[in-house]
Design a protein around this motif. Structure first.
Motif, mmCIF file in Angstrom:
data_model
loop_
_atom_site.group_PDB
_atom_site.id
_atom_site.type_symbol
_atom_site.label_atom_id
_atom_site.label_comp_id
_atom_site.label_asym_id
_atom_site.label_seq_id
_atom_site.Cartn_x
_atom_site.Cartn_y
_atom_site.Cartn_z
ATOM 1 N N ARG A 68 0.812 -1.216 0.000
ATOM 2 C CA ARG A 68 0.000 0.000 0.000
ATOM 3 C C ARG A 68 0.848 1.270 0.000
ATOM 4 N N VAL A 69 2.109 1.153 0.399
ATOM 5 C CA VAL A 69 3.003 2.317 0.370
ATOM 6 C C VAL A 69 3.248 2.763 -1.069
ATOM 7 N N GLY A 70 3.320 1.794 -1.983
ATOM 8 C CA GLY A 70 3.502 2.124 -3.391
ATOM 9 C C GLY A 70 4.955 2.249 -3.810
ATOM 10 N N TYR A 71 5.761 1.228 -3.525
ATOM 11 C CA TYR A 71 7.174 1.248 -3.915
ATOM 12 C C TYR A 71 7.314 1.024 -5.416
ATOM 13 N N THR A 72 8.268 1.728 -6.008
ATOM 14 C CA THR A 72 8.565 1.546 -7.426
ATOM 15 C C THR A 72 9.532 0.391 -7.636
ATOM 16 N N VAL A 73 10.549 0.324 -6.778
ATOM 17 C CA VAL A 73 11.582 -0.709 -6.857
ATOM 18 C C VAL A 73 11.782 -1.294 -5.468
ATOM 19 N N ALA A 74 12.056 -2.593 -5.405
ATOM 20 C CA ALA A 74 12.331 -3.242 -4.123
ATOM 21 C C ALA A 74 13.504 -4.200 -4.288
ATOM 22 N N TYR A 75 14.383 -4.222 -3.289
ATOM 23 C CA TYR A 75 15.566 -5.084 -3.293
ATOM 24 C C TYR A 75 15.455 -6.072 -2.136
ATOM 25 N N ASP A 76 15.442 -7.353 -2.461
ATOM 26 C CA ASP A 76 15.469 -8.398 -1.437
ATOM 27 C C ASP A 76 16.917 -8.853 -1.287
ATOM 28 N N LEU A 77 17.587 -8.393 -0.235
ATOM 29 C CA LEU A 77 18.990 -8.739 -0.005
ATOM 30 C C LEU A 77 19.134 -9.862 1.017
ATOM 31 N N ASP A 78 18.032 -10.547 1.323
ATOM 32 C CA ASP A 78 18.069 -11.690 2.235
ATOM 33 C C ASP A 78 17.997 -13.017 1.491
ATOM 34 N N GLY A 79 17.049 -13.130 0.584
ATOM 35 C CA GLY A 79 16.897 -14.373 -0.158
ATOM 36 C C GLY A 79 16.405 -15.528 0.687
ATOM 37 N N THR A 80 15.569 -15.252 1.696
ATOM 38 C CA THR A 80 15.036 -16.291 2.570
ATOM 39 C C THR A 80 13.568 -16.555 2.244
ATOM 40 N N SER A 81 13.006 -17.593 2.869
ATOM 41 C CA SER A 81 11.583 -17.875 2.662
ATOM 42 C C SER A 81 10.724 -16.753 3.231
ATOM 43 N N VAL A 98 14.285 -6.666 -7.407
ATOM 44 C CA VAL A 98 15.632 -7.183 -7.611
ATOM 45 C C VAL A 98 15.820 -8.196 -6.493
ATOM 46 N N ALA A 99 15.787 -9.472 -6.852
ATOM 47 C CA ALA A 99 15.741 -10.514 -5.825
ATOM 48 C C ALA A 99 16.311 -11.813 -6.378
ATOM 49 N N PRO A 100 16.815 -12.684 -5.507
ATOM 50 C CA PRO A 100 17.298 -13.992 -5.968
ATOM 51 C C PRO A 100 16.141 -14.830 -6.491
ATOM 52 N N LYS A 101 16.435 -15.707 -7.423
ATOM 53 C CA LYS A 101 15.386 -16.525 -8.021
ATOM 54 C C LYS A 101 14.865 -17.586 -7.060
ATOM 55 N N LYS A 102 15.731 -18.014 -6.144
ATOM 56 C CA LYS A 102 15.352 -19.107 -5.252
ATOM 57 C C LYS A 102 15.717 -18.757 -3.817
ATOM 58 N N ALA A 103 14.775 -18.950 -2.902
ATOM 59 C CA ALA A 103 15.032 -18.679 -1.484
ATOM 60 C C ALA A 103 15.837 -19.810 -0.870
ATOM 61 N N SER A 104 16.588 -19.477 0.173
ATOM 62 C CA SER A 104 17.391 -20.482 0.865
ATOM 63 C C SER A 104 17.220 -20.322 2.362
ATOM 64 N N ASN A 105 17.121 -21.458 3.051
ATOM 65 C CA ASN A 105 17.034 -21.452 4.512
ATOM 66 C C ASN A 105 18.106 -22.347 5.116
ATOM 67 N N GLU A 106 19.246 -22.445 4.441
ATOM 68 C CA GLU A 106 20.325 -23.284 4.952
ATOM 69 C C GLU A 106 20.816 -22.769 6.298
ATOM 70 N N THR A 107 21.165 -23.705 7.172
ATOM 71 C CA THR A 107 21.808 -23.320 8.425
ATOM 72 C C THR A 107 23.300 -23.194 8.174
ATOM 73 N N ARG A 108 24.000 -22.442 9.028
ATOM 74 C CA ARG A 108 25.423 -22.244 8.817
ATOM 75 C C ARG A 108 26.165 -22.221 10.137
ATOM 76 N N ARG A 109 27.460 -22.445 10.066
ATOM 77 C CA ARG A 109 28.296 -22.377 11.251
ATOM 78 C C ARG A 109 28.563 -20.925 11.609
ATOM 79 N N HIS A 110 29.194 -20.712 12.760
ATOM 80 C CA HIS A 110 29.316 -19.356 13.292
ATOM 81 C C HIS A 110 30.051 -18.405 12.361
ATOM 82 N N LEU A 111 31.083 -18.879 11.668
ATOM 83 C CA LEU A 111 31.821 -17.981 10.787
ATOM 84 C C LEU A 111 31.637 -18.320 9.318
ATOM 85 N N ALA A 112 30.843 -19.341 9.018
ATOM 86 C CA ALA A 112 30.609 -19.689 7.623
ATOM 87 C C ALA A 112 29.711 -18.644 6.979
ATOM 88 N N PRO A 113 29.891 -18.407 5.669
ATOM 89 C CA PRO A 113 29.050 -17.412 5.013
ATOM 90 C C PRO A 113 27.600 -17.854 4.970
#
Length: 341
Positions: free
Chosen positions: A85-98, A116-131
């Motif tokens: 309802r805000v009416g955004y023209t462009v939106a960026y999804d920089l998370d890529g999660t579900s 502008v968003a990734p094609k596929k969401a990811s919910n992988e778990t990661r270690r403390h310093l892993a990307p």
């Protein structure tokens, strides 16, 4: 992926970045690139509550909206409808999660933004310093593929200055710190954590220079911080220089300011490490060989990594010697150690 409103003509832009302190820090160059691409637009950021104040201190966003980290499906849908309802023209999804994908789905249709968003969401778990699954390199590729110019640089927090923001609690003196100090940033995982008496040994080496150890991190580290303080007092005696426990007391913005004023840091694998490194603070990282240390926030810094299969094998004498060789405490040259250059 270029489309209507993708560049400077957008009047209202949405950015979603809710996923963790490390991920937020790694996205900092992307935030600047989005602001440069839309200089006259109103840019709103959706982020987590723990990151809200740090985000508000940045020059990239006009409004920061904080959400709970875990949202129920109905809650995500309603939130997405509110954003639509805000009416955004462009939106960026920089998370890529579900979660971010669900918000995007709720905003589809008439008056929906160009995404502008990734094609596929990811919910992988990661270690403390892993990307994270959608870390710095993936964000950079996403923006480049969209046609948005992106400077290849390290995350930096040079825009954060407590004096400029006019906030008294964005200054080390708010915590009673008036002299030189260094940050101890213990690992989040107890199995990867350097022993308390090892930190205390480094604190004793700092005492002769009038330098105060400041222990930072999550509230869950309070007991460990107490152990460090007790061990330090036992080593130095009643006339020694005690450590300061700020675990659970400094938010992300305050921690960034503390890092900018600190002489150095001594850290294990944790989210806070990436923020401290992005502040440009030199230091030593104590990390088990099982952990992946890849991170945009760490490369090119005056940072040395000490690694061992067993954290007790990394002796405090080795850490003190490394700090001396880096010129961060007395007895060594100021040659620096760019282990991630």
């Amino acid at each position: 992926m270029k489309s209507r409103g993708m560049r400077g003509g957008a009047s209202r832009v949405l950015v979603i970045k809710r996923e963790g302190l490390r991920s937020f820090v790694e996205a900092e160059p992307a935030f600047e690139a989005i602001r440069r691409a839309h200089p006259d637009a109103t840019i709103d950021l959706v982020t987590g509550a723990a990151l809200q104040r740090l985000a508000k201190a940045s020059p990239f966003f006009d409004r920061v909206v904080a959400t709970r980290q875990s949202m129920q499906p109905a809650e995500r849908k309603e939130f997405g409808n509110q954003l639509k309802r805000v009416g955004y023209t462009v939106a960026y999804d920089l998370d890529g999660t579900s979660d971010s994908s669900a918000i995007r789905a709720a905003m589809k249709g008439f008056r929906g933004p160009n995404w502008v968003a990734p094609k596929k969401a990811s919910n992988e778990t990661r270690r403390h310093l892993a990307p994270s699954p959608f870390a710095g390199p993936a964000v950079r590729k996403l923006l480049k593929d969209s046609g948005l110019p992106l400077e290849e640089r390290l995350p930096r927090l040079s825009w954060l200055d407590g004096e400029d923001k006019g906030s008294a609690n964005l200054d080390p003196s708010w915590f009673g710190l008036t002299g030189p100090f260094a940050l101890f940033v213990p690992a989040a995982n107890p199995a990867h954590r350097w022993p308390a008496d090892y930190y205390a040994t480094v604190a004793a080496a700092m005492a002769g220079e009038g330098m105060t150890p400041v222990i930072v991190g999550s509230q869950e580290l309070g007991t460990f911080a107490y152990d460090v303080m007790q061990a330090s007092m036992e080593m130095q005696g009643p006339e020694g220089r005690g450590a300061v426990d700020l675990t659970g007391k400094a938010d992300a913005a305050q921690l960034a300011v503390l890092a900018k004023h600190a002489r150095f840091f001594l850290a294990g694998p944790c989210e806070e490490l990436h923020l401290v490194a992005a502040a440009g603070t030199p230091g030593v990282i104590l990390v088990p060989s099982s952990e992946d240390l890849t991170s945009d926030a760490l490369y090119g810094r005056e940072v040395v990594k000490l690694t061992a299969a067993n954290m007790k094998s990394l002796t405090p004498e080795l850490a003190v010697r490394t700090l001396k060789n880096m010129g961060l405490i007395r007895g060594g040259s100021a040659s620096g150690g760019r282990a991630f250059a």
